[in-house]
Design a protein around this motif. Structure first.
Motif, PDB file in Angstrom:
ATOM      1  N   GLN A 142     -56.498 -23.106  35.507  1.00  0.00           N
ATOM      2  CA  GLN A 142     -56.345 -22.237  34.339  1.00  0.00           C
ATOM      3  C   GLN A 142     -55.345 -21.122  34.603  1.00  0.00           C
ATOM      4  N   ALA A 143     -55.401 -20.560  35.816  1.00  0.00           N
ATOM      5  CA  ALA A 143     -54.445 -19.499  36.162  1.00  0.00           C
ATOM      6  C   ALA A 143     -53.023 -20.039  36.180  1.00  0.00           C
ATOM      7  N   ALA A 144     -52.855 -21.262  36.706  1.00  0.00           N
ATOM      8  CA  ALA A 144     -51.517 -21.872  36.755  1.00  0.00           C
ATOM      9  C   ALA A 144     -50.994 -22.145  35.353  1.00  0.00           C
ATOM     10  N   GLU A 145     -51.863 -22.620  34.458  1.00  0.00           N
ATOM     11  CA  GLU A 145     -51.440 -22.880  33.087  1.00  0.00           C
ATOM     12  C   GLU A 145     -51.034 -21.588  32.384  1.00  0.00           C
ATOM     13  N   ALA A 146     -51.844 -20.558  32.568  1.00  0.00           N
ATOM     14  CA  ALA A 146     -51.517 -19.271  31.943  1.00  0.00           C
ATOM     15  C   ALA A 146     -50.220 -18.702  32.501  1.00  0.00           C
ATOM     16  N   ARG A 147     -50.059 -18.814  33.841  1.00  0.00           N
ATOM     17  CA  ARG A 147     -48.843 -18.302  34.458  1.00  0.00           C
ATOM     18  C   ARG A 147     -47.634 -19.105  34.008  1.00  0.00           C
ATOM     19  N   GLY A 148     -47.794 -20.436  33.869  1.00  0.00           N
ATOM     20  CA  GLY A 148     -46.681 -21.259  33.418  1.00  0.00           C
ATOM     21  C   GLY A 148     -46.259 -20.922  32.001  1.00  0.00           C
ATOM     22  N   ALA A 149     -47.248 -20.705  31.117  1.00  0.00           N
ATOM     23  CA  ALA A 149     -46.931 -20.344  29.736  1.00  0.00           C
ATOM     24  C   ALA A 149     -46.236 -18.979  29.677  1.00  0.00           C
ATOM     25  N   TRP A 150     -46.715 -18.040  30.488  1.00  0.00           N
ATOM     26  CA  TRP A 150     -46.093 -16.714  30.521  1.00  0.00           C
ATOM     27  C   TRP A 150     -44.678 -16.793  31.074  1.00  0.00           C
ATOM     28  N   ASP A 151     -44.483 -17.563  32.140  1.00  0.00           N
ATOM     29  CA  ASP A 151     -43.147 -17.719  32.719  1.00  0.00           C
ATOM     30  C   ASP A 151     -42.191 -18.346  31.721  1.00  0.00           C
ATOM     31  N   ALA A 152     -42.679 -19.324  30.947  1.00  0.00           N
ATOM     32  CA  ALA A 152     -41.821 -19.967  29.955  1.00  0.00           C
ATOM     33  C   ALA A 152     -41.371 -18.962  28.893  1.00  0.00           C
ATOM     34  N   ARG A 153     -42.288 -18.112  28.444  1.00  0.00           N
ATOM     35  CA  ARG A 153     -41.913 -17.089  27.460  1.00  0.00           C
ATOM     36  C   ARG A 153     -40.929 -16.099  28.061  1.00  0.00           C
ATOM     37  N   LEU A 154     -41.170 -15.724  29.312  1.00  0.00           N
ATOM     38  CA  LEU A 154     -40.294 -14.780  29.984  1.00  0.00           C
ATOM     39  C   LEU A 154     -38.891 -15.364  30.144  1.00  0.00           C
ATOM     40  N   GLU A 155     -38.837 -16.636  30.538  1.00  0.00           N
ATOM     41  CA  GLU A 155     -37.541 -17.305  30.726  1.00  0.00           C
ATOM     42  C   GLU A 155     -36.798 -17.423  29.400  1.00  0.00           C
ATOM     43  N   SER A 156     -37.535 -17.708  28.339  1.00  0.00           N
ATOM     44  CA  SER A 156     -36.910 -17.802  27.020  1.00  0.00           C
ATOM     45  C   SER A 156     -36.307 -16.466  26.601  1.00  0.00           C
ATOM     46  N   LEU A 157     -36.986 -15.366  26.924  1.00  0.00           N
ATOM     47  CA  LEU A 157     -36.453 -14.039  26.612  1.00  0.00           C
ATOM     48  C   LEU A 157     -35.143 -13.780  27.351  1.00  0.00           C
ATOM     49  N   ASP A 168     -29.685  -6.815  29.944  1.00  0.00           N
ATOM     50  CA  ASP A 168     -29.622  -5.488  30.548  1.00  0.00           C
ATOM     51  C   ASP A 168     -30.460  -5.489  31.818  1.00  0.00           C
ATOM     52  N   GLU A 169     -30.748  -4.312  32.334  1.00  0.00           N
ATOM     53  CA  GLU A 169     -31.544  -4.233  33.553  1.00  0.00           C
ATOM     54  C   GLU A 169     -32.937  -4.821  33.357  1.00  0.00           C
ATOM     55  N   GLY A 170     -33.457  -4.703  32.134  1.00  0.00           N
ATOM     56  CA  GLY A 170     -34.752  -5.314  31.849  1.00  0.00           C
ATOM     57  C   GLY A 170     -34.708  -6.824  31.983  1.00  0.00           C
ATOM     58  N   ALA A 171     -33.617  -7.429  31.502  1.00  0.00           N
ATOM     59  CA  ALA A 171     -33.461  -8.879  31.646  1.00  0.00           C
ATOM     60  C   ALA A 171     -33.336  -9.260  33.116  1.00  0.00           C
ATOM     61  N   LEU A 172     -32.626  -8.443  33.890  1.00  0.00           N
ATOM     62  CA  LEU A 172     -32.521  -8.710  35.328  1.00  0.00           C
ATOM     63  C   LEU A 172     -33.893  -8.658  35.992  1.00  0.00           C
ATOM     64  N   SER A 173     -34.704  -7.691  35.586  1.00  0.00           N
ATOM     65  CA  SER A 173     -36.041  -7.561  36.153  1.00  0.00           C
ATOM     66  C   SER A 173     -36.897  -8.776  35.807  1.00  0.00           C
ATOM     67  N   ARG A 174     -36.809  -9.229  34.549  1.00  0.00           N
ATOM     68  CA  ARG A 174     -37.582 -10.411  34.146  1.00  0.00           C
ATOM     69  C   ARG A 174     -37.094 -11.649  34.881  1.00  0.00           C
ATOM     70  N   ALA A 175     -35.768 -11.768  35.045  1.00  0.00           N
ATOM     71  CA  ALA A 175     -35.232 -12.917  35.778  1.00  0.00           C
ATOM     72  C   ALA A 175     -35.690 -12.899  37.238  1.00  0.00           C
ATOM     73  N   ALA A 176     -35.719 -11.712  37.838  1.00  0.00           N
ATOM     74  CA  ALA A 176     -36.188 -11.598  39.227  1.00  0.00           C
ATOM     75  C   ALA A 176     -37.638 -12.034  39.347  1.00  0.00           C
ATOM     76  N   ALA A 177     -38.453 -11.721  38.330  1.00  0.00           N
ATOM     77  CA  ALA A 177     -39.855 -12.145  38.346  1.00  0.00           C
ATOM     78  C   ALA A 177     -39.985 -13.656  38.293  1.00  0.00           C
ATOM     79  N   LEU A 178     -38.955 -14.320  37.781  1.00  0.00           N
ATOM     80  CA  LEU A 178     -38.952 -15.787  37.712  1.00  0.00           C
ATOM     81  C   LEU A 178     -38.329 -16.426  38.945  1.00  0.00           C
ATOM     82  N   GLY A 179     -37.923 -15.609  39.925  1.00  0.00           N
ATOM     83  CA  GLY A 179     -37.348 -16.136  41.153  1.00  0.00           C
ATOM     84  C   GLY A 179     -35.838 -16.101  41.212  1.00  0.00           C
ATOM     85  N   TRP A 180     -35.191 -15.516  40.220  1.00  0.00           N
ATOM     86  CA  TRP A 180     -33.723 -15.405  40.200  1.00  0.00           C
ATOM     87  C   TRP A 180     -33.303 -14.341  41.209  1.00  0.00           C
ATOM     88  N   SER A 181     -32.469 -14.725  42.166  1.00  0.00           N
ATOM     89  CA  SER A 181     -32.106 -13.805  43.243  1.00  0.00           C
ATOM     90  C   SER A 181     -30.692 -13.252  43.103  1.00  0.00           C
TER      91      SER A 181
END
Length: 391
Positions: A142-157, A168-181
């Motif tokens: 359940q945690a993985a499903e919730a995290r996957g759905a949240w990550d998908a929304r974050l990536e779409s943003l 902007d810097e907010g987008a960079l922060s969200r991308a970093a949370a998705l593993g973008w280095s």
């Protein structure tokens, strides 16, 4: 066999309730002794694990009182801090924690069970261990499903921000949370999304990216599949590595930029290229947005028009009028060296030399049909630009 009523094993139940605190303390002590990752954790995380171990033993006591109610195990045990638990420790570590707790309880059966009821308590513990294993898997699923759905929304943003020019810097922060280095080379690849589940398409892109050692942010917007690819200085090579999941039709790669904040220019070039790609029937797949500059310019893309003028016409103009004149006459004479030489009253070798200089200055060869078309459009746009102040 497992207990059949609330009162059949009252003596064992009473002794189990009395020993619950000692069993929890023994389980925590054994974790501290046998599990290095537990010792390395901060106190807050260790306290969560201690709460879960205590809840697990308490849940077994309650389950032993009312057997046959496994549906309550997940809530009773992991309801203390399920979200924090799944973030603090991995599934493997949780399994080790549960195993250690069960082992402690198993070694204490002879002391806890009333005389003659050791086998009943042991069998009950085996059934409970199975149920707690299922409960553990359910919590993490359940945690993985919730995290996957949240990550998908974050990536779409993030992808939307890149396309709209609002990164902007907010987008960079969200991308970093998705593993973008924050790789040094970033480009946007655009094409048609296949029919079916978009999640499967996105996962196929990620698999291709892992194989090609690329970082990607991707999403399906309407009928388009957008990929922001990082880690390759060659956009065409990156596009070829990721082209598999795209549906039939053109796939366009925008130019490489320095970072995610500058990726909108690559995205806009890819969008304009995708719109204009139908005008070049023999366009390769994938194709660079820069290779579609003439079609984009004719379709009204101001960035393509400016790029053609600034990268072709202006350098030729600065290199001397002879190059511009020679290129113009050569193209008007159907790419004939002799015809251009007669019109210019020079030797064909002079024309040949000047055309090589055109290639050196612009990167486009007048002798190539496709390049000649691009050069012709650049000359037209340059002349129009020159005429604008006087009109």
């Amino acid at each position: 066999m497992t207990p059949r009523s609330d009162h059949t094993h009252a003596a064992t139940l009473k002794r189990l309730e009395k020993a619950s605190g000692e069993l929890a303390a023994a389980a925590i002590a054994r974790m501290d002794e046998q599990l290095p990752w537990y010792r390395a954790m901060p106190p807050e995380h260790r306290s969560w694990i201690g709460l879960v171990a205590q809840a697990g033993i308490a849940a077994f006591t309650e389950w032993f009182r009312h057997p046959g109610t496994p549906q309550a195990i997940s809530t009773d045990v992991f309801g203390t801090a399920p979200r924090e638990l799944t973030r603090a420790i991995t599934l493997r570590q949780t399994v080790e924690m549960v195993r250690t707790t069960i082992e402690v309880m198993e070694t204490a059966i002879d002391d806890v069970a009333a005389p003659g009821e050791e086998r009943v308590l042991r069998e009950a513990l085996l059934v409970y261990a199975r149920e707690i294993a299922f409960a553990t898997a359910q919590v993490y699923a359940q945690a993985a499903e919730a995290r996957g759905a949240w990550d998908a929304r974050l990536e779409s943003l993030v992808v939307n921000a890149v396309l709209s020019g609002e990164a902007d810097e907010g987008a960079l922060s969200r991308a970093a949370a998705l593993g973008w280095s924050s790789p040094d080379h970033v480009c946007v690849i655009l094409g048609t999304a296949p029919d079916g589940d978009s999640e499967l398409t996105v996962e196929a892109i990620r698999r291709a990216a892992r194989h090609a050692k690329l970082q990607v942010l991707t999403g399906v917007l309407g009928d388009r599949l957008i990929v922001v690819a990082g880690g390759s200085p060659d956009p065409l090579k990156a596009a070829k590595s990721l082209i598999g999941p795209f549906a039939r039709g053109p796939v366009v790669a925008g130019p490489v930029v320095g970072d995610l904040l500058a990726a909108n220019s690559s995205a806009q070039a890819a969008v304009a290229g995708l719109k204009a790609c139908g005008a070049w029937q023999d366009a390769p797949r994938p194709v660079l947005a820069d290779d579609l500059l003439p079609e984009r310019a004719i379709a009204g893309d101001p960035a393509a028009r400016e790029q053609l003028v600034e990268e072709i016409y202006r350098p030729l103009e600065e290199a001397g009028s002879a190059l511009l004149e020679t290129l113009s006459v050569y193209l008007e004479q159907a790419s004939s060296l002799e015809g251009a030489a007669r019109m210019l009253f020079v030797h064909p070798n002079t024309v040949r030399y000047r055309l090589r200089r055109v290639t050196d200055v612009t990167g486009w060869s007048p002798s190539d049909v496709r390049s000649a078309f691009t050069l012709r459009i650049a000359l037209i746009l340059g002349r129009l630009t020159e005429a604008e102040p006087r009109s």
